[in-house]
Enzyme design. Structure first.
Site, PDB file in Angstrom:
ATOM      1  N   HIS A 225       1.383  57.768  19.595  1.00  0.00           N
ATOM      2  CA  HIS A 225       0.378  56.728  19.375  1.00  0.00           C
ATOM      3  C   HIS A 225      -0.738  56.955  20.379  1.00  0.00           C
ATOM      4  CE1 HIS A 225      -1.639  52.913  19.352  1.00  0.00           C
ATOM      5  NE2 HIS A 225      -1.106  52.532  20.493  1.00  0.00           N
ATOM      6  N   TYR A 259      -6.764  48.192  19.192  1.00  0.00           N
ATOM      7  CA  TYR A 259      -6.620  47.109  20.155  1.00  0.00           C
ATOM      8  C   TYR A 259      -7.286  47.537  21.464  1.00  0.00           C
ATOM      9  CZ  TYR A 259      -2.564  49.742  21.993  1.00  0.00           C
ATOM     10  OH  TYR A 259      -1.741  50.707  22.515  1.00  0.00           O
ATOM     11  N   ASP A 544      26.614  33.467   2.646  1.00  0.00           N
ATOM     12  CA  ASP A 544      27.304  32.719   1.595  1.00  0.00           C
ATOM     13  C   ASP A 544      27.861  33.723   0.601  1.00  0.00           C
ATOM     14  OD1 ASP A 544      24.826  33.416   0.478  1.00  0.00           O
ATOM     15  OD2 ASP A 544      24.661  31.577  -0.687  1.00  0.00           O
TER      16      ASP A 544
END
Length: 812
Positions: A225, A259, A544
């Site tokens: 990255h 960013y 369940d």
């Protein structure tokens, strides 16, 4: 092991240090942390990570991990130096679509209890003056986001752990894991041997190497990255001193895959827009084998060029400077973008906490410590569990392809129903060719191709009865799905239920085994079918199940996924009196449901399918058009009908005989979209969405499946418990407002809960949303509002079930 197990943590990055801190805080002080490199800049991902902590995430568990991380690190320091600066986070929207996405993200944060604010363009620029106001539609401000110093935070936590008795040893490269009698017994390094009752691998990108020592595939892919730093920027020069480093909010421009954070008078830029740059874990160097840390690859400037151009466009002041240094930093991606947490399926005591980012590090460590010390974590970890994947999802080819896709999509706007991409198809039912001929629109889950609607039904007159819906809810949807739901209620439809997990439990101890693991009474004669729950020791719903007793010692269990198989195998008695086998791939299932279901099925068999001859929640062996099946009279859509199970090699014939015989009854094939609408009209829960281990059966509305007069795991935790919240159906007044799940619910001007599942109820002509609400608000008739893309949509709490409350259709 007693009360003080010997714990060995492999890896002294931020996750290993945080875990040692959390374990010792809970009284487990015999903790040894082994690190192959130096302490505490170990050379892994922690050592180069820029440290941004953003909390917004569609997954509640991940948001809570991040919230805990930010809160914990905010209160840490190392020799008076900060470990976390609460600068706040700012996510800007560079497009109309992103502005809508930002509103959704604000909704997630509100649902998960994290403060955030939607800002106009001018307010964003006031908060971060470098942003070009003309480039953005608005933004999202999260005050408690911030900037971590990862190595500093790691050492601060390590020191706390050492003060309680833990020890940290550098230069200890692990070469083997000793084991015996199905348990770990020691960790062996190049220098020494460390006896252990519990071993936890926290080595990140080296995870597959450690996993291989214990025959465990750890499905992650290390990827590079890009992170770059500019030269000095005049616009921020003098704003920050060396100690503070930053003062502006950490910034994300997800439309540009970017960013930003300050480094005193420079700007650091992270970029996800480049090609996936995967690295073979076996080729990652060890500390000391290179002049730079192992987690850093050479910066590839050409890959960064589009990111730089977009960065300058958003922050024009960057044109004054240039990129002066950069890295391709390695860290871990998984096929679904989630961490890998949990215990080895076949080796007791070997645990992993891998593919964990700085953002979630302390939260993950706390959950792991709770899991180990208390037996279960507070958060539901089903979406992070190491054992969540099906075998088809664990091949190297699949993991590489999907992990690469996770990297590409890290900042993409993703719809909740958006299917995975290549490799497809992977898992198909025996009816796949027939479904293709009917124009099935396939989405994908757990590797299965699952029809959501069929183009062959486009001509149904009921299509015209289906109301339009908003743009977001119209994605991966068709009004054909509504027509399929209506026809199911009117005539009969075939549903492919093959992808649902099926387990066979056999042996002389099978009944006793299942009785302990589930809440309902299973001591019934062969031919019975029982809806039941599996709980954890704290009374939370871990699954369940539908349990069919086929013979005295043979049960078929309809489960929710691989975690149920893993759980049951862990509980097997050592005497061999019970066996559990996954039969999903060897079998198939067609749901035949609707008022004419009996007429269709009875025409193909001599077995009595009358109401008197085949009662609700019963099973029988039968031949349908010459195909041997196990027929179970139950329905997840609230209509008369049966689930017909057959061997996979008989599946094509089963579909064909049902389809041919059904023509005179107006049969259709119906997909998952119609199915979801029908089940919500009946109030049937979906585990993992509507209820998890964070909820008990009574507040989840499935207390009818609990028999407190028998003994079962989790029973003691339920005694005397009062429900403080309740899963409740909401009806939305605006027919076009079909929400998708995770939206916050407001009452009295404040958030009080969140939506779990939602769909349009075609039979009742209302938009339905199930939501968790405080008991005081979960009263039919109570007005509430659902926040949907930043707007408040009026709704009202309703009585359930919303359709056929007397259950006449099911029992006809």
């Amino acid at each position: 092991m007693g009360n003080q197990p010997r714990v060995v943590v492999i890896g002294a990055g931020i996750v290993g240090c945080a875990l040692a801190d959390e374990l010792t805080e809970r009284g487990w002080t015999d903790v040894t942390v082994l690190e192959q490199g130096p302490l505490f800049a170990t050379g892994g991902s922690t050592s180069h990570a820029p440290g941004l902590v953003f909390q917004a995430n569609p997954c509640k568990t991940m948001t809570r991990f991040a919230a805990y991380t930010a809160a914990k690190y905010r209160n840490l320091d190392l020799d008076g130096e900060w470990c976390f600066r609460q600068l706040g986070g700012l996510e800007v929207a560079g497009s109309a679509a992103r502005w809508d996405e930002v509103k959704r993200r604000h909704g997630w944060l509100t649902s998960w209890g994290v403060e955030s604010h939607l800002l106009g363009p001018a307010e964003c620029v006031e908060m971060h003056p470098l942003v070009d106001v003309a480039r953005i539609h608005g933004g999202l401000h999260i005050p408690t986001d911030g900037l971590a110093k990862p190595v500093r935070a790691a050492e601060a936590q390590a020191r706390r752990a050492m003060a309680r008795g833990a020890r940290f040893l550098p230069g200890q490269r692990v070469v083997s894991i000793a084991r015996g009698d199905g348990r770990v017994s020691a960790v062996v390094t190049e220098q020494d041997r460390f006896p252990a009752d519990i071993v936890i691998s926290c080595v990140g990108m080296w995870g597959p190497r450690i996993g291989a020592l214990v025959d465990l595939d750890i499905p992650l892919v290390p990827m590079a990255h890009q992170y770059a730093k500019t030269g000095t920027l005049a616009d921020i020069a003098g704003r920050n001193d060396e100690r503070a480093e930053a003062g502006l909010p950490i910034l994300r421009h997800q439309d540009g895959d970017l960013y930003f954070r300050e480094h005193v008078d420079r700007i650091g830029i992270g970029y996800y827009g480049h090609r996936p740059m995967t690295v073979d874990p076996a080729e990652i160097r060890a500390p000391g084998q290179t002049s730079v840390m192992p987690s850093i690859e050479p910066f590839t400037a050409e890959d960064f060029r589009p990111g730089w151009e977009e960065a300058v466009s958003l922050l024009p002041a960057l044109a004054q400077t240039e990129v002066v240094e950069g890295i391709n930093g390695l860290f871990s991606f998984t096929s679904d973008g989630m961490p890998l947490l949990g215990e080895h399926p076949d080796l007791r005591g070997f645990w992993v906490a891998e593919a964990v980012w700085i953002t979630h590090s302390a939260g993950v460590a706390r959950a792991m410590a709770q899991w180990l010390v208390d037996g279960q974590p507070e958060e539901s970890l089903h979406s992070c569990d190491l054992n969540r994947f099906e075998s088809a999802q664990r091949s190297p080819e699949y993991v590489h392809a999907r992990s690469s896709r996770s990297f590409i999509e890290v900042y993409d706007i993703l719809h909740p129903l958006e299917p995975g991409q290549e490799p497809r198809p992977m898992r198909t039912s025996p009816f796949y060719e027939q479904q293709q001929e009917l124009g099935a629109e396939f989405l994908e889950a757990a590797g299965w191709e699952r029809p959501h609607w069929y183009a062959a039904n486009a001509g149904l007159p009921e299509v015209e009865e289906v109301p339009a819906r908003g743009a977001w809810a119209s994605r991966f949807w068709s009004p054909i799905a509504g027509a399929e739901a209506l026809v199911t209620r009117k005539r009969v439809a075939l549903f492919d239920m093959t992808p649902l997990k099926r387990l066979e439990v056999t042996g002389p101890g099978a009944l006793e085994f299942l009785q302990w693991l589930t809440t309902n009474q299973l001591a019934k004669k062969p031919g019975s079918v029982t809806y039941t729950l599996s709980l954890n020791a704290a009374g939370g719903v871990r699954s369940d199940l539908t349990v069919a007793r086929l013979s005295e010692q043979r049960f078929q269990v309809g489960a929710n996924g691989n975690l149920d198989l893993d759980w049951m195998r862990r509980q097997l008695p050592e005497d061999g009196r019970v066996q559990v086998r996954d039969i999903t791939g060897a079998t198939c299932c067609v749901g035949v449901w609707g008022p004419l279901a009996r007429a269709l099925v009875q025409s193909l068999t001599s077995t009595d399918f009358s109401h008197e001859g085949f009662r609700f929640f019963r099973n029988k062996a039968a031949f349908i058009g010459g195909v041997p099946v196990t027929a179970m009279r139950l329905s997840y859509v609230g209509e008369l009908g049966w689930e017909l199970y057959a061997e996979a090699d008989q599946g094509r014939k089963l579909w064909d005989v049902l389809w041919d015989a059904g023509q005179e009854h107006g049969v259709i094939a119906a997909g998952r979209s119609a199915f979801n609408s029908l089940r919500l009209e009946k109030g049937y829960r979906s585990w993992g969405a509507d209820m998890t281990t964070e909820h008990d059966p009574f507040e989840a509305g499935v207390g009818f499946a609990v028999r407190m007069d028998k003994d079962f795991l989790g029973r003691a935790a339920l005694e005397g418990r009062e429900a403080r919240r309740k899963l409740s159906p909401l009806l939305i007044k605006d027919r076009t407002s079909v929400v998708m799940g995770s939206e916050p619910v407001h009452a009295g001007g404040a958030p009080v809960g969140y939506v779990t599942s939602a769909a349009y109820g075609y039979s009742i002509g209302e938009s339905i949303a199930y939501a968790w609400l405080p008991s005081s608000h979960a009263v039919p008739g109570t007005p509430v509002e659902i926040e949907y893309f930043g707007e408040k949509v009026p709704a009202v709490v309703a009585e359930e079930p919303l359709f056929d409350p007397e259950m006449k259709r099911l029992r006809s």
